[in-house]
Motif scaffolding. Structure first.
Motif, PDB file in Angstrom:
ATOM      1  N   VAL A  54      88.896   4.775  -6.549  1.00  0.00           N
ATOM      2  CA  VAL A  54      88.343   3.345  -6.063  1.00  0.00           C
ATOM      3  C   VAL A  54      87.936   3.256  -4.879  1.00  0.00           C
ATOM      4  N   GLU A  55      88.857   3.785  -3.624  1.00  0.00           N
ATOM      5  CA  GLU A  55      89.057   3.506  -2.339  1.00  0.00           C
ATOM      6  C   GLU A  55      87.664   4.092  -1.699  1.00  0.00           C
ATOM      7  N   ALA A  56      86.901   4.892  -2.467  1.00  0.00           N
ATOM      8  CA  ALA A  56      85.766   5.577  -2.031  1.00  0.00           C
ATOM      9  C   ALA A  56      84.712   4.507  -1.903  1.00  0.00           C
ATOM     10  N   CYS A  57      84.863   3.305  -2.782  1.00  0.00           N
ATOM     11  CA  CYS A  57      83.845   2.310  -2.759  1.00  0.00           C
ATOM     12  C   CYS A  57      84.595   0.949  -2.345  1.00  0.00           C
ATOM     13  N   GLY A  58      85.584   1.125  -1.500  1.00  0.00           N
ATOM     14  CA  GLY A  58      86.271  -0.012  -1.016  1.00  0.00           C
ATOM     15  C   GLY A  58      85.645  -1.322  -0.427  1.00  0.00           C
ATOM     16  N   GLN A  59      84.213  -0.929  -0.089  1.00  0.00           N
ATOM     17  CA  GLN A  59      83.517  -2.005   0.583  1.00  0.00           C
ATOM     18  C   GLN A  59      82.825  -2.908  -0.512  1.00  0.00           C
ATOM     19  N   VAL A  60      82.854  -2.258  -1.671  1.00  0.00           N
ATOM     20  CA  VAL A  60      82.211  -3.106  -2.642  1.00  0.00           C
ATOM     21  C   VAL A  60      83.006  -4.289  -3.496  1.00  0.00           C
ATOM     22  N   ASP A  61      82.477  -5.256  -3.668  1.00  0.00           N
ATOM     23  CA  ASP A  61      83.360  -6.220  -4.573  1.00  0.00           C
ATOM     24  C   ASP A  61      82.938  -6.113  -6.075  1.00  0.00           C
ATOM     25  N   MET A  62      83.638  -5.378  -6.773  1.00  0.00           N
ATOM     26  CA  MET A  62      83.516  -5.180  -8.197  1.00  0.00           C
ATOM     27  C   MET A  62      83.954  -6.225  -9.180  1.00  0.00           C
ATOM     28  N   GLY A  63      84.735  -7.320  -8.381  1.00  0.00           N
ATOM     29  CA  GLY A  63      85.177  -8.393  -9.403  1.00  0.00           C
ATOM     30  C   GLY A  63      86.082  -7.822 -10.551  1.00  0.00           C
ATOM     31  N   THR A  64      85.823  -8.428 -11.639  1.00  0.00           N
ATOM     32  CA  THR A  64      86.618  -8.147 -12.711  1.00  0.00           C
ATOM     33  C   THR A  64      85.974  -6.799 -13.513  1.00  0.00           C
ATOM     34  N   ILE A  65      85.117  -6.209 -13.063  1.00  0.00           N
ATOM     35  CA  ILE A  65      84.597  -4.986 -13.939  1.00  0.00           C
ATOM     36  C   ILE A  65      85.192  -3.784 -13.782  1.00  0.00           C
ATOM     37  N   PRO A  66      85.657  -3.396 -15.101  1.00  0.00           N
ATOM     38  CA  PRO A  66      86.638  -2.392 -14.995  1.00  0.00           C
ATOM     39  C   PRO A  66      86.204  -1.198 -14.359  1.00  0.00           C
ATOM     40  N   PHE A  67      86.929  -0.484 -13.556  1.00  0.00           N
ATOM     41  CA  PHE A  67      86.888   0.769 -12.701  1.00  0.00           C
ATOM     42  C   PHE A  67      87.418   1.829 -13.424  1.00  0.00           C
ATOM     43  N   HIS A  68      86.924   3.089 -13.554  1.00  0.00           N
ATOM     44  CA  HIS A  68      87.462   4.287 -14.362  1.00  0.00           C
ATOM     45  C   HIS A  68      87.217   5.393 -13.377  1.00  0.00           C
ATOM     46  N   HIS A  69      88.432   5.941 -12.752  1.00  0.00           N
ATOM     47  CA  HIS A  69      88.065   7.326 -12.116  1.00  0.00           C
ATOM     48  C   HIS A  69      88.264   8.478 -12.944  1.00  0.00           C
ATOM     49  N   LEU A  70      87.172   9.138 -13.080  1.00  0.00           N
ATOM     50  CA  LEU A  70      86.939  10.372 -13.983  1.00  0.00           C
ATOM     51  C   LEU A  70      86.614  11.583 -12.893  1.00  0.00           C
ATOM     52  N   GLN A  76      71.829  -7.017 -22.000  1.00  0.00           N
ATOM     53  CA  GLN A  76      72.249  -5.688 -22.207  1.00  0.00           C
ATOM     54  C   GLN A  76      73.634  -5.085 -21.422  1.00  0.00           C
ATOM     55  N   LYS A  77      74.351  -4.291 -22.109  1.00  0.00           N
ATOM     56  CA  LYS A  77      75.496  -3.846 -21.360  1.00  0.00           C
ATOM     57  C   LYS A  77      75.140  -2.685 -20.775  1.00  0.00           C
ATOM     58  N   VAL A  78      75.867  -2.407 -19.356  1.00  0.00           N
ATOM     59  CA  VAL A  78      75.253  -1.483 -18.555  1.00  0.00           C
ATOM     60  C   VAL A  78      76.573  -0.903 -17.995  1.00  0.00           C
ATOM     61  N   LEU A  79      76.828   0.434 -17.955  1.00  0.00           N
ATOM     62  CA  LEU A  79      77.765   1.393 -17.348  1.00  0.00           C
ATOM     63  C   LEU A  79      77.093   2.136 -16.236  1.00  0.00           C
ATOM     64  N   ILE A  80      77.688   1.764 -14.941  1.00  0.00           N
ATOM     65  CA  ILE A  80      77.380   2.276 -13.784  1.00  0.00           C
ATOM     66  C   ILE A  80      78.204   3.322 -13.130  1.00  0.00           C
ATOM     67  N   MET A  81      77.574   4.382 -12.874  1.00  0.00           N
ATOM     68  CA  MET A  81      78.270   5.550 -12.234  1.00  0.00           C
ATOM     69  C   MET A  81      77.758   5.877 -10.602  1.00  0.00           C
ATOM     70  N   VAL A  82      79.036   6.219  -9.792  1.00  0.00           N
ATOM     71  CA  VAL A  82      78.869   6.212  -8.527  1.00  0.00           C
ATOM     72  C   VAL A  82      79.679   7.470  -7.872  1.00  0.00           C
ATOM     73  N   SER A  83      79.434   8.020  -6.854  1.00  0.00           N
ATOM     74  CA  SER A  83      80.265   8.725  -6.132  1.00  0.00           C
ATOM     75  C   SER A  83      80.719   8.208  -4.862  1.00  0.00           C
ATOM     76  N   ARG A  84      80.543   8.949  -3.580  1.00  0.00           N
ATOM     77  CA  ARG A  84      81.036   8.294  -2.486  1.00  0.00           C
ATOM     78  C   ARG A  84      79.903   7.264  -1.640  1.00  0.00           C
ATOM     79  N   PHE A  85      78.725   7.535  -2.073  1.00  0.00           N
ATOM     80  CA  PHE A  85      77.792   6.648  -1.713  1.00  0.00           C
ATOM     81  C   PHE A  85      77.445   5.406  -2.508  1.00  0.00           C
ATOM     82  N   ASP A  86      78.054   4.095  -2.040  1.00  0.00           N
ATOM     83  CA  ASP A  86      78.146   2.913  -2.683  1.00  0.00           C
ATOM     84  C   ASP A  86      76.867   2.046  -2.403  1.00  0.00           C
TER      85      ASP A  86
END
Length: 290
Positions: free
Chosen positions: A130-146, A92-102
């Motif tokens: 994206v800097e707010a989640c700078g400690q997380v390795d997102m790999g090649t997963i696209p990041f979108h700042h909205l 299943q395809k999953v979209l993950i949303m996050v704020s400052r707490f990663d």
């Protein structure tokens, strides 16, 4: 063995009025079509006369997928059942949303990488850069700042809708996304949007729940993973986790311990959803744990 005869694993979900013969009818059909039941869970809600069933089975592929659907549809029709059938090989395809707490995001991605969560993360969305989640390795997963403000909320959610459509996301996970979805978007995502609330619902709703709990001198704190609805923090609960605390714990201690239980409850809820172990039952859920 030819590709058309390769064994496939399926999850069948059935919900209907509780009457005799449901289990026998579906089991017989699976047997007669060559299926092999690996795991079966069922629950009979006596108070409301409702029946819920999950069957995990393998099938040799001797008949087409359409043929298997047709056979099961015929049985479901006899009982007026709502039902679904999912090929477990399809992630299943999953979209993950996050704020400052990663921490929840990091935990989900870790469990995905080690194969614990059977999903394909198609996008990570945040209202912060994206800097707010700078400690997380997102790999090649696209990041979108909205980014979002009260004035841009409608436009931001329209862009989010576009992303969900473009990526084909089947599940949206609010991994400590600290914005409230609109009633309209909440209704559109009914049954496919999971939120982690950093409190043991239904108590301590709203802002700063750990501080509320500290003021009340509670001895247990918790986190609640639930489906999102238009009613804030009132959606059907999927999973809850707790941690014992003492009078010597500060509000900051509660927050620190809360990070662990939040990650634990959310990952378990996502796992149950992906594995077809959660069935909506009004404002409640039937969860067949593994």
């Amino acid at each position: 063995m030819s590709p058309s005869q390769e064994t496939t694993a399926w999850v069948l979900i059935v919900t209907c009025d509780s009457v005799p013969g449901i289990v026998a009818a579906f089991s017989r059909t699976l047997f007669e079509t060559g299926g092999n039941i690996i795991e079966m869970n069922q629950y009979n809600d006596v108070a409301n006369g409702q029946f819920f069933m999950r069957i995990y089975f393998t099938h040799p592929g001797g008949m087409s997928d359409d043929g298997l659907h047709a056979e099961l549809a015929a049985v479901a029709g006899r009982f007026g059942a709502m039902w679904s059938l999912r090929n477990t090989a399809v992630r299943q395809k999953v979209l993950i949303m996050v704020s400052r707490f990663d921490h929840c995001l990091a935990d989900l991605l870790y469990r995905w990488r080690i194969g614990e969560l059977h999903m394909d993360p198609v996008a990570i969305v945040s209202n912060h850069p994206v800097e707010a989640c700078g400690q997380v390795d997102m790999g090649t997963i696209p990041f979108h700042h909205l980014p979002i403000t009260p004035q841009t909320k409608t436009m931001q959610e329209d862009r989010l809708r576009e992303l969900i459509g473009q990526t084909g996301a089947e599940l949206v996970v609010l991994a400590r996304y600290m914005q409230i979805l609109s009633d309209e978007l909440s209704r559109e995502l009914a049954g496919r949007c999971i939120n982690i609330h950093h409190s043991f619902l239904p108590g301590f709703k709203g802002a700063r729940p750990y501080h509320q709990a500290h003021r009340r001198g509670v001895k247990l704190i918790g986190a609640t993973a639930h489906y999102v609805t238009a009613d804030l923090d009132e959606g059907p609960i999927i999973e809850q986790s707790v941690e014992r605390i003492s009078h010597s714990d500060t509000a900051e201690d509660l927050i620190r311990k809360g990070r662990d239980i939040e990650s634990r409850a959310l990952s378990r809820a996502v796992h149950y959803h992906l594995d077809g172990r959660v069935i909506m039952h009004g404002m409640r859920t039937v969860v067949f744990g593994d």
